[in-house]
Design a protein around this motif. Sequence first.
Motif, PDB file in Angstrom:
ATOM      1  N   SER A 146       0.813  -1.220   0.000  1.00  0.00           N
ATOM      2  CA  SER A 146       0.000   0.000   0.000  1.00  0.00           C
ATOM      3  C   SER A 146       0.846   1.268   0.000  1.00  0.00           C
ATOM      4  N   ASP A 147       2.159   1.093   0.191  1.00  0.00           N
ATOM      5  CA  ASP A 147       3.029   2.265   0.175  1.00  0.00           C
ATOM      6  C   ASP A 147       3.046   2.889  -1.218  1.00  0.00           C
ATOM      7  N   PRO A 148       3.126   4.216  -1.302  1.00  0.00           N
ATOM      8  CA  PRO A 148       3.181   4.856  -2.622  1.00  0.00           C
ATOM      9  C   PRO A 148       4.478   4.524  -3.354  1.00  0.00           C
ATOM     10  N   THR A 149       4.410   4.455  -4.654  1.00  0.00           N
ATOM     11  CA  THR A 149       5.597   4.212  -5.484  1.00  0.00           C
ATOM     12  C   THR A 149       5.747   5.320  -6.510  1.00  0.00           C
ATOM     13  N   PHE A 150       6.948   5.467  -7.001  1.00  0.00           N
ATOM     14  CA  PHE A 150       7.212   6.447  -8.052  1.00  0.00           C
ATOM     15  C   PHE A 150       6.366   6.132  -9.279  1.00  0.00           C
ATOM     16  N   GLU A 151       6.331   4.851  -9.638  1.00  0.00           N
ATOM     17  CA  GLU A 151       5.617   4.425 -10.848  1.00  0.00           C
ATOM     18  C   GLU A 151       4.155   4.838 -10.826  1.00  0.00           C
ATOM     19  N   LYS A 152       3.450   4.530  -9.720  1.00  0.00           N
ATOM     20  CA  LYS A 152       2.001   4.706  -9.687  1.00  0.00           C
ATOM     21  C   LYS A 152       1.546   6.056  -9.143  1.00  0.00           C
ATOM     22  N   ASP A 153       2.345   6.641  -8.258  1.00  0.00           N
ATOM     23  CA  ASP A 153       1.835   7.797  -7.507  1.00  0.00           C
ATOM     24  C   ASP A 153       2.602   9.105  -7.703  1.00  0.00           C
ATOM     25  N   ILE A 154       3.915   9.026  -7.881  1.00  0.00           N
ATOM     26  CA  ILE A 154       4.732  10.236  -7.788  1.00  0.00           C
ATOM     27  C   ILE A 154       5.108  10.815  -9.146  1.00  0.00           C
ATOM     28  N   ALA A 155       5.376   9.965 -10.119  1.00  0.00           N
ATOM     29  CA  ALA A 155       5.875  10.438 -11.415  1.00  0.00           C
ATOM     30  C   ALA A 155       4.958  11.489 -12.027  1.00  0.00           C
ATOM     31  N   ASN A 156       3.653  11.211 -12.053  1.00  0.00           N
ATOM     32  CA  ASN A 156       2.724  12.158 -12.686  1.00  0.00           C
ATOM     33  C   ASN A 156       2.654  13.484 -11.941  1.00  0.00           C
ATOM     34  N   ILE A 157       2.768  13.428 -10.611  1.00  0.00           N
ATOM     35  CA  ILE A 157       2.748  14.668  -9.824  1.00  0.00           C
ATOM     36  C   ILE A 157       3.927  15.552 -10.211  1.00  0.00           C
ATOM     37  N   ILE A 158       5.115  14.975 -10.267  1.00  0.00           N
ATOM     38  CA  ILE A 158       6.328  15.739 -10.579  1.00  0.00           C
ATOM     39  C   ILE A 158       6.317  16.213 -12.025  1.00  0.00           C
ATOM     40  N   TYR A 159       5.995  15.316 -12.944  1.00  0.00           N
ATOM     41  CA  TYR A 159       6.067  15.669 -14.359  1.00  0.00           C
ATOM     42  C   TYR A 159       5.029  16.710 -14.752  1.00  0.00           C
ATOM     43  N   THR A 160       3.888  16.722 -14.073  1.00  0.00           N
ATOM     44  CA  THR A 160       2.831  17.689 -14.385  1.00  0.00           C
ATOM     45  C   THR A 160       3.114  19.060 -13.790  1.00  0.00           C
ATOM     46  N   ASN A 161       3.698  19.080 -12.586  1.00  0.00           N
ATOM     47  CA  ASN A 161       3.809  20.337 -11.853  1.00  0.00           C
ATOM     48  C   ASN A 161       5.217  20.915 -11.758  1.00  0.00           C
ATOM     49  N   CYS A 162       6.237  20.134 -12.041  1.00  0.00           N
ATOM     50  CA  CYS A 162       7.608  20.582 -11.778  1.00  0.00           C
ATOM     51  C   CYS A 162       8.522  20.586 -12.999  1.00  0.00           C
ATOM     52  N   THR A 163       8.331  19.618 -13.888  1.00  0.00           N
ATOM     53  CA  THR A 163       9.326  19.361 -14.935  1.00  0.00           C
ATOM     54  C   THR A 163       9.360  20.434 -16.009  1.00  0.00           C
ATOM     55  N   LYS A 164       8.291  21.205 -16.133  1.00  0.00           N
ATOM     56  CA  LYS A 164       8.278  22.262 -17.155  1.00  0.00           C
ATOM     57  C   LYS A 164       9.415  23.255 -16.940  1.00  0.00           C
ATOM     58  N   CYS A 165       9.762  23.495 -15.670  1.00  0.00           N
ATOM     59  CA  CYS A 165      10.906  24.357 -15.348  1.00  0.00           C
ATOM     60  C   CYS A 165      12.155  23.531 -15.032  1.00  0.00           C
ATOM     61  N   HIS A 166      11.947  22.386 -14.371  1.00  0.00           N
ATOM     62  CA  HIS A 166      13.070  21.548 -13.936  1.00  0.00           C
ATOM     63  C   HIS A 166      13.405  20.519 -15.015  1.00  0.00           C
ATOM     64  N   ASN A 167      13.991  21.002 -16.106  1.00  0.00           N
ATOM     65  CA  ASN A 167      14.470  20.129 -17.177  1.00  0.00           C
ATOM     66  C   ASN A 167      15.762  20.722 -17.730  1.00  0.00           C
ATOM     67  N   PRO A 168      16.538  19.973 -18.514  1.00  0.00           N
ATOM     68  CA  PRO A 168      17.851  20.467 -18.969  1.00  0.00           C
ATOM     69  C   PRO A 168      17.810  21.803 -19.695  1.00  0.00           C
ATOM     70  N   ASN A 169      16.688  22.130 -20.338  1.00  0.00           N
ATOM     71  CA  ASN A 169      16.559  23.405 -21.037  1.00  0.00           C
ATOM     72  C   ASN A 169      15.683  24.402 -20.284  1.00  0.00           C
ATOM     73  N   GLY A 170      15.302  24.073 -19.048  1.00  0.00           N
ATOM     74  CA  GLY A 170      14.419  24.930 -18.278  1.00  0.00           C
ATOM     75  C   GLY A 170      15.175  25.969 -17.473  1.00  0.00           C
ATOM     76  N   VAL A 171      14.411  26.823 -16.792  1.00  0.00           N
ATOM     77  CA  VAL A 171      15.016  27.924 -16.043  1.00  0.00           C
ATOM     78  C   VAL A 171      15.442  27.513 -14.639  1.00  0.00           C
ATOM     79  N   ALA A 172      14.975  26.354 -14.164  1.00  0.00           N
ATOM     80  CA  ALA A 172      15.316  25.908 -12.809  1.00  0.00           C
ATOM     81  C   ALA A 172      16.754  25.388 -12.772  1.00  0.00           C
ATOM     82  N   PRO A 173      17.389  25.397 -11.586  1.00  0.00           N
ATOM     83  CA  PRO A 173      18.816  25.060 -11.492  1.00  0.00           C
ATOM     84  C   PRO A 173      19.130  23.574 -11.581  1.00  0.00           C
ATOM     85  N   PHE A 174      18.127  22.684 -11.521  1.00  0.00           N
ATOM     86  CA  PHE A 174      18.387  21.250 -11.645  1.00  0.00           C
ATOM     87  C   PHE A 174      17.183  20.583 -12.290  1.00  0.00           C
ATOM     88  N   SER A 175      17.384  19.359 -12.801  1.00  0.00           N
ATOM     89  CA  SER A 175      16.335  18.648 -13.527  1.00  0.00           C
ATOM     90  C   SER A 175      15.608  17.653 -12.638  1.00  0.00           C
TER      91      SER A 175
END
Length: 448
Positions: A24-53
């Motif tokens: 029942s513990d959350p996993t990256f595959e089922k629970d976390i990946a979509n949260i990060i990719y939807t809300n964070c990765t637009k800036c946190h990517n190699p060509n983004g304005v954030a300091p790390f990916s």
Amino acid sequence: MIFRHYLLLLLFFCISFTACVNESDPTFEKDIANIIYTNCTKCHNPNGVAPFSLTNYQNIKKRAKTIAYVTKNRIMPPWPADANYTHFVDEKLLSQNQIQLVQNWVNTGCQSGDLSKAPQAPIYKYKSSLGKPDLVLEYKDTVFIKGNNLDQFYLMKFPFELDKDTIVSAVEFVPGNTKVVHHVNGHIIQYDEGKKNNIYGGKNIISSESIEANEVYKLLDVANDDGTYPILTQSAANYLPGVLPTVYPEGLSGFRLHKQGAFLFKDIHYGPSTKDTFDVSRINVFFAKKMPGRITRELQMGTLGVTDIEPPLVIPPNEIKRFITKAKINKDISILTINPHMHKLGKSFWAYAITNKGDTIPLIKIRKWDFNWQYFYTFKKMVKIPAGSTIIVEGVFDNTVQNKNNPFHPPREVAERAGSMRASDEMFQFIITLMDYKNGDELISLEP
């Protein structure tokens, strides 16, 4: 024997219970990946304005404790607007359930799940939040910024030549040095055919300190060859910390770009730096497929705008003070985008409209002003403001030692200063992008 069976039975239940908890513990595959990719990765990517990916399990796990902390305290993703008051396009706002999932994931060891089944991060191939630009203009020269801990302001010209007049749907300013680029206001010089023989003449970069406007235009060689001045398309490109370019649905809004012209940035503000540094920023231009059916315009309230601030924007030391600016709307309008703006003494910001029937139309409420994140907020659908309404903007400024962003210690009087954009002076602005109202506007989605 009975005791032995009891121990075996107890061990069985313990193992089964543990397995159940782990499943029942959350996993990256089922629970976390979509949260990060939807809300964070637009800036946190190699060509983004954030300091790390944050583009895969490994680099997300590496930052897991930081992610848990900044999401729990709603530091990230940055979204100053109160979502209980109004909603906007592309809101970066986690639900309490999502925040708790991240907490549980970190507390249970950042389990990966089956990475072969995990969602894949969006791929950002270009230095852009919108995709591949149709035209890229970069600084002709590197801007060197002195480490004197002072604000610095420049004017810059980016000439261009196209094969023909073109319709533009969006313009994106991409800062090269996000640590010092604070804000940018950009216009476009539109040369009529045959009016300017050499659009590349004059200087491209000028420090705007103590230079008269007429002298600036001479140095930049802005005028037509006959001495007249070309058309200026105002507010074609803007940048503030955290701002992503405004994009409206195809055909709704845009402007024509003459085949000869130049982007003119009258205000490029570099914030104070304690060490020498440099900047090479760029402009991404995106072409539209068809001429827009509507024309937008701006209403600027408060500082440098068409409405007075009451009382005048002067904040005495050791005081928290409230100011108001109002605009009477004489005909029906449709609001698309709004931009609240204050400096480091800003504490809260609230804008709304009161109709002549006494109804309130909410626009935006920012309970805790953050100088580092200042967005252009686009409504999910156009907001109709009926004729006779009054738009009211309330700003609270904190000039006490409790304000950790206060530029002065001890506090001193801070005010507007001849339109100064220095971070140590103050501004109180509300910029509204609007159109004349047409029946049904409030049903039109502004999702790009």
